[in-house]
Design a protein around this motif. Structure first.
Motif, PDB file in Angstrom:
ATOM      1  N   ALA A  66       0.827  -1.211   0.000  1.00 50.83           N
ATOM      2  CA  ALA A  66       0.000   0.000   0.000  1.00 50.83           C
ATOM      3  C   ALA A  66       0.858   1.256   0.000  1.00 50.83           C
ATOM      4  O   ALA A  66       0.570   2.233  -0.706  1.00 50.83           O
ATOM      5  CB  ALA A  66      -0.931   0.000   1.214  1.00 50.83           C
ATOM      6  N   ASN A  67       1.937   1.241   0.780  1.00 50.59           N
ATOM      7  CA  ASN A  67       2.807   2.422   0.830  1.00 50.59           C
ATOM      8  C   ASN A  67       3.479   2.672  -0.525  1.00 50.59           C
ATOM      9  O   ASN A  67       3.614   3.816  -0.971  1.00 50.59           O
ATOM     10  CB  ASN A  67       3.882   2.241   1.904  1.00 50.59           C
ATOM     11  CG  ASN A  67       3.299   2.314   3.306  1.00 50.59           C
ATOM     12  OD1 ASN A  67       2.240   2.897   3.516  1.00 50.59           O
ATOM     13  ND2 ASN A  67       3.990   1.696   4.270  1.00 50.59           N
ATOM     14  N   GLY A  68       3.897   1.596  -1.172  1.00 47.17           N
ATOM     15  CA  GLY A  68       4.544   1.743  -2.486  1.00 47.17           C
ATOM     16  C   GLY A  68       3.587   2.323  -3.517  1.00 47.17           C
ATOM     17  O   GLY A  68       3.963   3.180  -4.329  1.00 47.17           O
ATOM     18  N   ILE A  69       2.344   1.837  -3.483  1.00 46.89           N
ATOM     19  CA  ILE A  69       1.344   2.347  -4.432  1.00 46.89           C
ATOM     20  C   ILE A  69       1.076   3.832  -4.179  1.00 46.89           C
ATOM     21  O   ILE A  69       0.942   4.622  -5.113  1.00 46.89           O
ATOM     22  CB  ILE A  69       0.045   1.529  -4.321  1.00 46.89           C
ATOM     23  CG1 ILE A  69       0.293   0.098  -4.822  1.00 46.89           C
ATOM     24  CG2 ILE A  69      -1.078   2.197  -5.116  1.00 46.89           C
ATOM     25  CD1 ILE A  69      -0.889  -0.830  -4.643  1.00 46.89           C
ATOM     26  N   MET A  70       1.021   4.217  -2.910  1.00 51.58           N
ATOM     27  CA  MET A  70       0.802   5.625  -2.570  1.00 51.58           C
ATOM     28  C   MET A  70       1.972   6.489  -3.062  1.00 51.58           C
ATOM     29  O   MET A  70       1.774   7.615  -3.542  1.00 51.58           O
ATOM     30  CB  MET A  70       0.635   5.781  -1.061  1.00 51.58           C
ATOM     31  CG  MET A  70      -0.651   5.164  -0.505  1.00 51.58           C
ATOM     32  SD  MET A  70      -2.125   5.909  -1.244  1.00 51.58           S
ATOM     33  CE  MET A  70      -2.006   7.587  -0.610  1.00 51.58           C
ATOM     34  N   ILE A  71       3.188   5.955  -2.946  1.00 57.17           N
ATOM     35  CA  ILE A  71       4.360   6.682  -3.431  1.00 57.17           C
ATOM     36  C   ILE A  71       4.272   6.882  -4.949  1.00 57.17           C
ATOM     37  O   ILE A  71       4.532   7.970  -5.472  1.00 57.17           O
ATOM     38  CB  ILE A  71       5.654   5.946  -3.045  1.00 57.17           C
ATOM     39  CG1 ILE A  71       5.863   6.018  -1.532  1.00 57.17           C
ATOM     40  CG2 ILE A  71       6.856   6.551  -3.768  1.00 57.17           C
ATOM     41  CD1 ILE A  71       7.024   5.175  -1.040  1.00 57.17           C
ATOM     42  N   VAL A  72       3.878   5.807  -5.653  1.00 58.61           N
ATOM     43  CA  VAL A  72       3.740   5.879  -7.116  1.00 58.61           C
ATOM     44  C   VAL A  72       2.691   6.916  -7.498  1.00 58.61           C
ATOM     45  O   VAL A  72       2.903   7.755  -8.394  1.00 58.61           O
ATOM     46  CB  VAL A  72       3.389   4.501  -7.694  1.00 58.61           C
ATOM     47  CG1 VAL A  72       3.006   4.625  -9.173  1.00 58.61           C
ATOM     48  CG2 VAL A  72       4.560   3.545  -7.536  1.00 58.61           C
ATOM     49  N   LEU A  73       1.540   6.877  -6.812  1.00 56.07           N
ATOM     50  CA  LEU A  73       0.485   7.852  -7.112  1.00 56.07           C
ATOM     51  C   LEU A  73       0.951   9.274  -6.805  1.00 56.07           C
ATOM     52  O   LEU A  73       0.619  10.217  -7.538  1.00 56.07           O
ATOM     53  CB  LEU A  73      -0.762   7.511  -6.298  1.00 56.07           C
ATOM     54  CG  LEU A  73      -1.489   6.216  -6.687  1.00 56.07           C
ATOM     55  CD1 LEU A  73      -2.668   5.950  -5.746  1.00 56.07           C
ATOM     56  CD2 LEU A  73      -1.977   6.296  -8.136  1.00 56.07           C
ATOM     57  N   GLY A  74       1.724   9.424  -5.718  1.00 54.95           N
ATOM     58  CA  GLY A  74       2.258  10.749  -5.374  1.00 54.95           C
ATOM     59  C   GLY A  74       3.212  11.265  -6.439  1.00 54.95           C
ATOM     60  O   GLY A  74       3.185  12.453  -6.795  1.00 54.95           O
ATOM     61  N   LEU A  75       4.055  10.368  -6.965  1.00 54.90           N
ATOM     62  CA  LEU A  75       4.984  10.760  -8.022  1.00 54.90           C
ATOM     63  C   LEU A  75       4.237  11.157  -9.294  1.00 54.90           C
ATOM     64  O   LEU A  75       4.612  12.122  -9.972  1.00 54.90           O
ATOM     65  CB  LEU A  75       5.960   9.619  -8.312  1.00 54.90           C
ATOM     66  CG  LEU A  75       6.999   9.321  -7.226  1.00 54.90           C
ATOM     67  CD1 LEU A  75       7.786   8.067  -7.573  1.00 54.90           C
ATOM     68  CD2 LEU A  75       7.937  10.506  -7.040  1.00 54.90           C
TER      69      LEU A  75
END
Length: 246
Positions: A66-75
């Motif tokens: 979940a954290n990785g996906i949030m990072i991707v969406l943030g980028l």
């Protein structure tokens, strides 16, 4: 056809040509804005694609979670904001016009003027449109002009000094005072009169430069006629097509 019909026909032809030129000006403005939008879209798409590819490569070895996906969406969001706010339609600064190459000066001036339209009164906007059309006509005349020639210096002075100073001087006056008389002068009227003078000057310069080109063409034409006559007198017209050994 009667004289009155001829006058009407001539007037209609002038209006048609003028309308075509204004449509051409508007079309170029739309093209510039569309090109700027396409550059934005390409940059955003390229950034998103790079982020997704990077995320896929990382996810191949390590679960994103979940954290990785949030990072991707943030980028992705950051890329959209970054490229969405930059790389838009070209903005030309008035102080940069003096540094612009003489061949590019008409187009750069036209872009700068187009960006000032919203801050000008309606009569001035009409003159700005007319100036834009005349700049389109002037541009080819400057393509082969030496930047140090007096004609080039005159064009540069008008487009990079007088025109920006007139417009920015008007814009610096507070809105309520632009239509108020002061010392017998009204700023809005001064602006319109100044733009009208500049429009006439651009027209005069274009005609003078075109006249010089026509004179040059006539000179070359007379030269070729003389050479042809000489060749005929020598009985060797083929020498025009078959130059002798050097």
């Amino acid at each position: 056809m009667s004289r009155s019909d001829q006058i009407l026909a001539d007037a209609d032809a002038v209006l048609t040509r003028t309308s075509d030129r204004y449509r051409s000006l508007s079309a170029r403005t739309r093209q510039r804005r569309n090109a700027a939008m396409m550059r934005k879209i390409k940059r955003i798409s390229g950034a998103i694609l790079s982020i997704l590819i990077g995320a896929a490569v990382v996810g191949w070895f390590l679960p994103l979670g979940a954290n990785g996906i949030m990072i991707v969406l943030g980028l992705i969001l950051a890329a959209v904001l970054l490229f969405g706010l930059t790389g838009g339609e070209q903005r030309v600064q008035a102080e940069k016009l003096a540094e612009t190459d003489i061949k590019a000066l008409p187009l750069q001036t036209e872009i700068w003027l187009d960006n000032q339209r919203k801050a000008l009164p309606a009569p001035a906007v009409q003159l700005v449109d007319s100036i834009g059309v005349k700049l389109e006509t002037l541009a080819p005349q400057l393509a082969t002009l030496n930047p140090q020639e007096p004609a080039a210096l005159e064009v540069r002075r008008l487009l990079s000094d007088h025109l920006p100073e007139l417009v920015t001087g008007y814009q610096a006056i507070p809105e309520p005072m632009r239509r108020q008389e002061r010392n017998g002068r009204v700023p809005e009227k001064q602006l319109i009169e100044g733009l009208s003078v500049i429009e006439s000057e651009i027209d005069r310069m274009t005609q003078q430069l075109a006249s010089g080109n026509l004179d040059s063409l006539a000179t070359h034409s007379r030269f070729l006629e003389l050479k042809y006559q000489e060749a005929k007198q020598l009985g060797a017209p083929q020498s025009l097509a078959e130059p002798g050994p050097s």
